[in-house]
Design an enzyme around this catalytic site. Structure first.
Site, PDB file in Angstrom:
ATOM      1  N   SER A 142      23.270  17.193  51.191  1.00  0.00           N
ATOM      2  CA  SER A 142      24.645  16.789  50.871  1.00  0.00           C
ATOM      3  C   SER A 142      25.409  16.421  52.131  1.00  0.00           C
ATOM      4  CB  SER A 142      25.359  17.944  50.161  1.00  0.00           C
ATOM      5  OG  SER A 142      26.744  17.731  50.091  1.00  0.00           O
ATOM      6  N   TYR A 167      28.264  26.322  49.564  1.00  0.00           N
ATOM      7  CA  TYR A 167      27.443  25.219  49.040  1.00  0.00           C
ATOM      8  C   TYR A 167      26.819  24.434  50.198  1.00  0.00           C
ATOM      9  CZ  TYR A 167      26.317  20.654  47.067  1.00  0.00           C
ATOM     10  OH  TYR A 167      25.670  19.491  46.715  1.00  0.00           O
TER      11      TYR A 167
END
Length: 343
Positions: A142, A167
């Site tokens: 990501s 995350y």
């Protein structure tokens, strides 16, 4: 080629499966269909791919009624026993791991979900590849790994040692874990740092989806950092074309002097064209022909100010060239949203 797609009932996974089936590939998809967002949308994606509601049953292979080359199985990545059985039975050539607990803000509320899915689950993927001669592992990282890096555009050569959400920390961990397995066991692996993907069949927790729902219901939209945010919005079709090319080309092991180069790569995959949040909202308003009610808020914990991908490595190695404009992409999303929710 036999390919495992994890997260195949998810947004990117669903689109990637559809694309690969058109090439004649044999695809096995897995997903746990959790309730992070409405499972009904996930079942609708599966239905679009010809998978019946038998998919509700755990660990039961379901053949697509539209394409005999697609099989879906509901399971958890963190279920070590079932994952070992899956790899031993199916003997995949290529694995594409898109399954993960997504969302920056939700990681503040439910951190354990991120460790279970993104760390324990990814370890099971790596072990499956290690013991079953998988020729290429492609996995989702990501853009969040860059944290609040100020240098733009964001390059894979930039440091990523300061994540600002759990995350992001799990995604950086995935890159380190993959590197270790590539080094120790020679597993060719490619990590993809996705930049804000949007489009039809998208995730309801994403901003463009939330904005649309609020506009149509005459409710205010929440605009963080008072609208002073930039995102490298990337249309789903451009993402899928890039991923499909990468699956077919694992990194090679080669020698540099006395040292052996590890078969490991990391790429940014994005649009390389950051858009100001307020301009993005205006595009959505124009597409619906309706102005949004706006509520302005301070920056959310875990959010980043700007994402802007340097995709030159992907352009050079795979001739990657995203072409969809924000106006075109939002128009396609609006068409899908209207048809899906009307139905």
């Amino acid at each position: 080629m036999k390919i495992l797609i994890t997260g195949s009932a998810g947004f990117i996974g669903f689109h990637l499966v559809q694309s690969l089936l058109k090439t004649g590939a044999e695809v096995v998809g897995i997903d746990n269909i959790n309730d992070y967002y409405a499972p009904e949308l996930k079942f609708s994606r599966l239905n679009e791919a010809g998978i019946s509601r038998k998919a509700e049953n755990w660990h039961q292979p379901v053949k697509s009624e539209k394409n005999p080359n697609y099989t879906f199985i509901r399971m958890n990545l963190e279920d070590r026993t079932e994952m070992e059985r899956l790899f031993e039975t199916e003997k995949f050539d290529v694995v594409c791991n898109l399954a993960a607990q997504a969302g920056v803000r939700y990681s503040l509320e439910n951190p354990h979900a991120y460790i279970n899915s993104n760390i324990v689950g990814f370890l099971n993927i790596l072990e499956g590849c290690r013991h079953n001669n998988v020729k290429h592992l492609v996995y989702a990282s990501s853009s969040s790994v860059y944290g609040n890096n100020k240098k733009m555009p964001l390059s894979t050569d930039d440091p990523v040692d300061n994540p600002v959400s759990l995350y992001a920390a799990t995604k950086k961990s995935n890159e380190l874990m993959a590197h270790t397995y590539s080094h120790l066991y020679g597993i060719p692996s490619t990590g993809l740092r996705f930049f804000t993907v949007y489009g039809p069949w998208g995730r309801p927790d994403m901003a463009y989806f939330l904005f649309t729902k609020a506009i149509l219901e005459n409710k205010p939209i929440k605009i963080f950092n008072h609208g002073d945010l930039y995102r490298d919005f990337t249309y789903i079709d451009d993402i899928v074309k890039g991923v499909a090319k990468i699956l077919n080309k694992p990194p090679q092991t080669s020698s540099r002097g006395k040292e052996k180069e590890i078969p490991y790569k990391i790429y940014n995959i994005g649009n390389s064209n950051p858009v100001k949040l307020m301009d993005f909202i205006e595009t959505i308003e124009k597409a619906w022909g309706k102005e949004a009610l706006k509520e302005y808020h301070d920056m959310q914990p875990g959010d980043v100010y700007k994402t802007f991908a340097d995709v030159s490595a992907l352009e050079n190695d795979f001739y990657y060239a995203p072409k969809t404009t924000i106006e075109e992409g939002i128009s396609e999303f609006v068409k899908w949203y209207s048809a899906y929710y009307k139905k």
